[in-house]
Motif scaffolding. Sequence first.
Motif, PDB file in Angstrom:
ATOM      1  N   GLU A  51       0.865  -1.177   0.000  1.00  0.00           N
ATOM      2  CA  GLU A  51       0.000   0.000   0.000  1.00  0.00           C
ATOM      3  C   GLU A  51       0.903   1.228   0.000  1.00  0.00           C
ATOM      4  O   GLU A  51       1.346   1.705   1.044  1.00  0.00           O
ATOM      5  N   LEU A  52       1.211   1.723  -1.165  1.00  0.00           N
ATOM      6  CA  LEU A  52       2.107   2.875  -1.285  1.00  0.00           C
ATOM      7  C   LEU A  52       1.428   4.128  -0.743  1.00  0.00           C
ATOM      8  O   LEU A  52       0.210   4.307  -0.892  1.00  0.00           O
ATOM      9  N   PRO A  53       2.183   5.028  -0.120  1.00  0.00           N
ATOM     10  CA  PRO A  53       1.585   6.168   0.561  1.00  0.00           C
ATOM     11  C   PRO A  53       0.855   7.142  -0.378  1.00  0.00           C
ATOM     12  O   PRO A  53       1.292   7.376  -1.505  1.00  0.00           O
ATOM     13  N   ASP A  54      -0.243   7.666   0.112  1.00  0.00           N
ATOM     14  CA  ASP A  54      -0.985   8.759  -0.543  1.00  0.00           C
ATOM     15  C   ASP A  54      -1.225   8.506  -2.026  1.00  0.00           C
ATOM     16  O   ASP A  54      -0.796   9.298  -2.880  1.00  0.00           O
ATOM     17  N   PRO A  55      -1.919   7.432  -2.380  1.00  0.00           N
ATOM     18  CA  PRO A  55      -2.123   7.145  -3.803  1.00  0.00           C
ATOM     19  C   PRO A  55      -2.882   8.220  -4.569  1.00  0.00           C
ATOM     20  O   PRO A  55      -2.753   8.300  -5.791  1.00  0.00           O
ATOM     21  N   SER A  56      -3.631   9.072  -3.866  1.00  0.00           N
ATOM     22  CA  SER A  56      -4.332  10.161  -4.549  1.00  0.00           C
ATOM     23  C   SER A  56      -3.488  11.427  -4.657  1.00  0.00           C
ATOM     24  O   SER A  56      -3.865  12.380  -5.339  1.00  0.00           O
ATOM     25  N   SER A  57      -2.357  11.412  -3.962  1.00  0.00           N
ATOM     26  CA  SER A  57      -1.419  12.537  -4.042  1.00  0.00           C
ATOM     27  C   SER A  57      -0.005  11.983  -3.904  1.00  0.00           C
ATOM     28  O   SER A  57       0.729  12.314  -2.959  1.00  0.00           O
ATOM     29  N   PRO A  58       0.400  11.139  -4.843  1.00  0.00           N
ATOM     30  CA  PRO A  58       1.654  10.393  -4.687  1.00  0.00           C
ATOM     31  C   PRO A  58       2.884  11.267  -4.887  1.00  0.00           C
ATOM     32  O   PRO A  58       2.870  12.219  -5.666  1.00  0.00           O
ATOM     33  N   ARG A  59       3.962  10.906  -4.204  1.00  0.00           N
ATOM     34  CA  ARG A  59       5.254  11.568  -4.373  1.00  0.00           C
ATOM     35  C   ARG A  59       6.254  10.536  -4.852  1.00  0.00           C
ATOM     36  O   ARG A  59       6.438   9.486  -4.224  1.00  0.00           O
ATOM     37  N   CYS A  60       6.902  10.852  -5.929  1.00  0.00           N
ATOM     38  CA  CYS A  60       7.807   9.891  -6.562  1.00  0.00           C
ATOM     39  C   CYS A  60       8.893   9.405  -5.610  1.00  0.00           C
ATOM     40  O   CYS A  60       9.142   8.203  -5.498  1.00  0.00           O
ATOM     41  N   ASP A  61       9.552  10.323  -4.919  1.00  0.00           N
ATOM     42  CA  ASP A  61      10.650   9.930  -4.033  1.00  0.00           C
ATOM     43  C   ASP A  61      10.175   8.956  -2.958  1.00  0.00           C
ATOM     44  O   ASP A  61      10.891   8.015  -2.606  1.00  0.00           O
ATOM     45  N   VAL A  62       8.973   9.185  -2.446  1.00  0.00           N
ATOM     46  CA  VAL A  62       8.437   8.328  -1.390  1.00  0.00           C
ATOM     47  C   VAL A  62       8.135   6.940  -1.937  1.00  0.00           C
ATOM     48  O   VAL A  62       8.493   5.921  -1.328  1.00  0.00           O
ATOM     49  N   TRP A  63       7.496   6.889  -3.092  1.00  0.00           N
ATOM     50  CA  TRP A  63       7.172   5.584  -3.674  1.00  0.00           C
ATOM     51  C   TRP A  63       8.429   4.801  -4.032  1.00  0.00           C
ATOM     52  O   TRP A  63       8.520   3.603  -3.772  1.00  0.00           O
ATOM     53  N   VAL A  64       9.406   5.465  -4.611  1.00  0.00           N
ATOM     54  CA  VAL A  64      10.638   4.778  -4.981  1.00  0.00           C
ATOM     55  C   VAL A  64      11.363   4.270  -3.740  1.00  0.00           C
ATOM     56  O   VAL A  64      11.911   3.161  -3.733  1.00  0.00           O
ATOM     57  N   SER A  65      11.347   5.050  -2.676  1.00  0.00           N
ATOM     58  CA  SER A  65      11.959   4.622  -1.420  1.00  0.00           C
ATOM     59  C   SER A  65      11.265   3.382  -0.864  1.00  0.00           C
ATOM     60  O   SER A  65      11.920   2.447  -0.371  1.00  0.00           O
ATOM     61  N   GLU A  66       9.933   3.360  -0.954  1.00  0.00           N
ATOM     62  CA  GLU A  66       9.182   2.184  -0.498  1.00  0.00           C
ATOM     63  C   GLU A  66       9.556   0.954  -1.321  1.00  0.00           C
ATOM     64  O   GLU A  66       9.745  -0.147  -0.774  1.00  0.00           O
ATOM     65  N   LEU A  67       9.649   1.127  -2.628  1.00  0.00           N
ATOM     66  CA  LEU A  67      10.016  -0.006  -3.474  1.00  0.00           C
ATOM     67  C   LEU A  67      11.427  -0.493  -3.160  1.00  0.00           C
ATOM     68  O   LEU A  67      11.683  -1.704  -3.117  1.00  0.00           O
ATOM     69  N   ARG A  68      12.326   0.439  -2.927  1.00  0.00           N
ATOM     70  CA  ARG A  68      13.699   0.036  -2.605  1.00  0.00           C
ATOM     71  C   ARG A  68      13.741  -0.784  -1.320  1.00  0.00           C
ATOM     72  O   ARG A  68      14.416  -1.828  -1.253  1.00  0.00           O
ATOM     73  N   SER A  69      13.025  -0.345  -0.295  1.00  0.00           N
ATOM     74  CA  SER A  69      13.005  -1.079   0.970  1.00  0.00           C
ATOM     75  C   SER A  69      12.443  -2.479   0.781  1.00  0.00           C
ATOM     76  O   SER A  69      12.959  -3.462   1.323  1.00  0.00           O
ATOM     77  N   LEU A  70      11.387  -2.582  -0.007  1.00  0.00           N
ATOM     78  CA  LEU A  70      10.757  -3.871  -0.232  1.00  0.00           C
ATOM     79  C   LEU A  70      11.689  -4.803  -1.006  1.00  0.00           C
ATOM     80  O   LEU A  70      11.822  -5.982  -0.672  1.00  0.00           O
ATOM     81  N   VAL A  71      12.334  -4.275  -2.032  1.00  0.00           N
ATOM     82  CA  VAL A  71      13.261  -5.086  -2.818  1.00  0.00           C
ATOM     83  C   VAL A  71      14.422  -5.561  -1.945  1.00  0.00           C
ATOM     84  O   VAL A  71      14.843  -6.724  -2.021  1.00  0.00           O
TER      85      VAL A  71
END
Length: 216
Positions: free
Chosen positions: A60-80
């Motif tokens: 569940e990536l943060p703020d899907p209605s107001s997404p921030r690229c840096d935040v989403w990429v950071s989440e993906l990096r942590s998960l990977v």
Amino acid sequence: MRARLSELTATVRLSGRAPRAFSTGVIVIVYGYEGSGPGHWQRWLYGELQKRGVPVSFPELPDPSSPRCDVWVSELRSLVERAPGPVVFVAHSLGCWAVDHFLARWGARKIHAALLVAPPSPYLLFEPVQSFFPPPQSAFAWQPIAHRSLLVGSDNDPYIDASELESIGQGLGLSVRVLPGAGHINIDAGYGPWPFALEWALSAQAAASREGTEAL
């Protein structure tokens, strides 16, 4: 929904074998703007993979209605980084560009392949998602996994022309599949259960698992 390392390794134990680092491919599903709600093919895919005991994460990536690229990429990096094996991305819409940013910043060292479905135009002008644009579209970043990845779109997607889709594929070295009359390949377009996505994901995950085992 967010699968932690413990959840992923627990899934691996279903096989009766002890989990080992880089031994089992993990599918990471990445949604787009406003997420993928009930009935969307990504939710269906997540459930089907869980039924089969396939290691899968649908964060569940943060703020899907107001997404921030840096935040989403950071989440993906942590998960990977937490994943117990090579990662296979299955992305839809804006999620495709999140994966593109991830590869441009962090490379494909632990990535096996990606299925990119219905990315919006790289020239999209829509204020809530502008931190993702323009996407890097680095052929160098994609090169290690391009031959195993696939770009899927439609000939009547309201967010991108088919010619743009072909251009993206050519620039990144990806095979492209254009579906007739499939819109944005979402619930409104009837996707829904999508057997093709399941078949592709299972095949890619099995290949990623073989790759991980050979790397031990």
